[in-house]
Design a protein around this motif. Structure first.
Motif, PDB file in Angstrom:
ATOM      1  N   VAL A 124      67.767  -5.977  55.733  1.00  0.00           N
ATOM      2  CA  VAL A 124      68.235  -5.447  56.465  1.00  0.00           C
ATOM      3  C   VAL A 124      67.469  -5.295  57.529  1.00  0.00           C
ATOM      4  O   VAL A 124      67.947  -4.783  58.641  1.00  0.00           O
ATOM      5  N   SER A 125      65.794  -4.360  56.765  1.00  0.00           N
ATOM      6  CA  SER A 125      65.261  -3.909  57.716  1.00  0.00           C
ATOM      7  C   SER A 125      65.331  -4.980  58.744  1.00  0.00           C
ATOM      8  O   SER A 125      64.821  -5.080  61.085  1.00  0.00           O
ATOM      9  N   PHE A 178      70.493  -0.065  59.705  1.00  0.00           N
ATOM     10  CA  PHE A 178      70.411  -0.639  60.837  1.00  0.00           C
ATOM     11  C   PHE A 178      70.468  -0.141  61.813  1.00  0.00           C
ATOM     12  O   PHE A 178      70.647  -0.709  62.593  1.00  0.00           O
ATOM     13  N   CYS A 205      71.841   0.956  53.777  1.00  0.00           N
ATOM     14  CA  CYS A 205      71.336  -0.485  54.800  1.00  0.00           C
ATOM     15  C   CYS A 205      71.899  -0.402  55.473  1.00  0.00           C
ATOM     16  O   CYS A 205      71.932  -0.846  56.977  1.00  0.00           O
ATOM     17  N   ALA A 240      67.831  -5.815  61.380  1.00  0.00           N
ATOM     18  CA  ALA A 240      68.496  -5.371  62.342  1.00  0.00           C
ATOM     19  C   ALA A 240      67.172  -4.611  63.629  1.00  0.00           C
ATOM     20  O   ALA A 240      67.370  -4.166  64.504  1.00  0.00           O
TER      21      ALA A 240
END
Length: 182
Positions: free
Chosen positions: A158-159, A76, A72, A162
């Motif tokens: 998370v993507s 990120f 993660c 990010a």
């Protein structure tokens, strides 16, 4: 030769450890010189035998969680770098009349497409590797949908974060500044 150890197995109706004094008395009647070292139940014996496996399972879980956290963090950083690299392009799009919402959604679409491809490849690799894990773990599925779903959801969240945060920051860049830098 002399007997080095002797195990006596008893079947009881109630708590086996509650009968220790009765068993000691019966053993003294058989042979008063016989040393009685300890009493254990079968449940305790099984638990002692599985303690190492439980320790390994906890270690594997901890290493898996650490790998997920590192993935993660790396994801990120990579997504943030990818969007930050395009700040000038985003500024030029804004200078040419693109709406902030359009620019952010464009970046999010591209980011999530990359993540989707990565997740698909990762699932294929996990299913392939699951064949080997199945022989090692007893009574567990190598294809646990809850665990796999939670990992995919975490990676997707998370993507998305990010991609969104740097895209929003880049969409706030002054278009004239971006044009000057080109």
């Amino acid at each position: 030769g002399p007997v080095r150890s002797l195990n006596v197995v008893l079947r009881t109706a109630g708590d086996p450890l509650a009968m220790t004094e009765s068993v000691r008395a019966a053993m003294r009647d058989v042979d008063p010189t016989l040393p009685i070292q300890r009493f254990t139940s079968q449940t305790e014996q099984i638990s002692l035998r599985l303690a190492q496996e439980r320790l390994f399972a906890m270690a594997y879980t901890a290493f898996g969680a650490l790998a997920l956290v590192l993935a993660c963090i790396g994801l990120f950083g990579l997504m943030s770098y990818n969007v930050a690299r395009r700040t000038n392009e985003i500024g030029i799009r804004m200078a040419l009349g693109a709406q902030r919402r359009t620019v952010v959604s464009m970046v999010m679409r591209e980011s999530m497409l990359l993540v989707g491809i990565g997740v698909a490849l990762g699932l294929v690799a996990a299913m392939w590797a699951g064949r080997f894990v199945k022989t090692v773990v007893y009574g567990l599925s190598a294809y646990d949908p809850v665990t796999i779903g939670a990992a995919v959801a975490l990676i997707a969240a998370v993507s998305a974060l990010a991609g969104y945060l740097p895209a929003r920051r880049a969409s706030n860049v002054d278009p004239m500044q971006a044009l000057r830098e080109q």
